[in-house]
Design a protein around this motif. Sequence first.
Motif, PDB file in Angstrom:
ATOM      1  N   GLU A   1       2.563  15.867   2.399  1.00 41.29           N
ATOM      2  CA  GLU A   1       3.391  15.164   3.299  1.00 41.29           C
ATOM      3  C   GLU A   1       3.168  13.925   3.390  1.00 41.29           C
ATOM      4  O   GLU A   1       2.441  13.179   2.692  1.00 41.29           O
ATOM      5  CB  GLU A   1       2.508  15.825   4.711  1.00 41.29           C
TER       6      GLU A   1
ATOM      7  N   TYR B   1       5.144  13.264  10.231  1.00 38.40           N
ATOM      8  CA  TYR B   1       5.226  13.307   9.025  1.00 38.40           C
ATOM      9  C   TYR B   1       6.388  14.409   8.499  1.00 38.40           C
ATOM     10  O   TYR B   1       6.462  15.171   9.131  1.00 38.40           O
ATOM     11  CB  TYR B   1       3.811  13.486   8.213  1.00 38.40           C
TER      12      TYR B   1
ATOM     13  N   VAL C   1       7.206  17.389   5.435  1.00 38.80           N
ATOM     14  CA  VAL C   1       6.637  18.048   4.356  1.00 38.80           C
ATOM     15  C   VAL C   1       7.383  17.873   3.200  1.00 38.80           C
ATOM     16  O   VAL C   1       8.872  18.120   3.467  1.00 38.80           O
ATOM     17  CB  VAL C   1       6.287  19.730   4.493  1.00 38.80           C
TER      18      VAL C   1
ATOM     19  N   ARG D   1       8.874  18.698   9.854  1.00 40.27           N
ATOM     20  CA  ARG D   1       8.719  17.488  10.439  1.00 40.27           C
ATOM     21  C   ARG D   1       7.753  17.562  11.630  1.00 40.27           C
ATOM     22  O   ARG D   1       8.272  17.440  12.777  1.00 40.27           O
ATOM     23  CB  ARG D   1       9.914  16.506  10.455  1.00 40.27           C
TER      24      ARG D   1
END
Length: 150
Positions: A70, A84, A86, A99
């Motif tokens: 991530e 974040y 992936v 996300r």
Amino acid sequence: MAKKLEIEVEVSSPANKFWESIRDSTDLFPKIFPQQYQSIQVIEGDGKSVGSIRALHYAEGIPFVKFAKEKIEVADEANKLVSYSVIDGEILIYYKRFRPTLQVLSKGDGTVVKWSVEYEKLNEEVPDPELIQAMATQTFKELDAYLLKN
């Protein structure tokens, strides 16, 4: 087409303490959740700021995923918010985009944890990520119980 799942989980821990534990999840989560996380490693950056990349190795028994990488897209300390994307791992077998966003808010004597995920399925047969949503809810509740004891 992008979709979004959202949850709110009320916890008893103070917002600042809960937020700090989220920010320290690289070290903390494998220690207190060995049934979920084998290890979390910082690959780039400090693991907390925008652009940082972490590798998550999940424990045996976690369905569908063994590994995820991530990249932190948003790290807003003032608003206790992190988001974040992936960028590698089994999740991307099912989703073009994944996300998660997490925000910790004070509410009375307790705290509300808002978690959402924006995602785009690779095809219509792929289920919505409700299993991941349930895991997030369980993690927040277990983290709260841990923080209240320590």
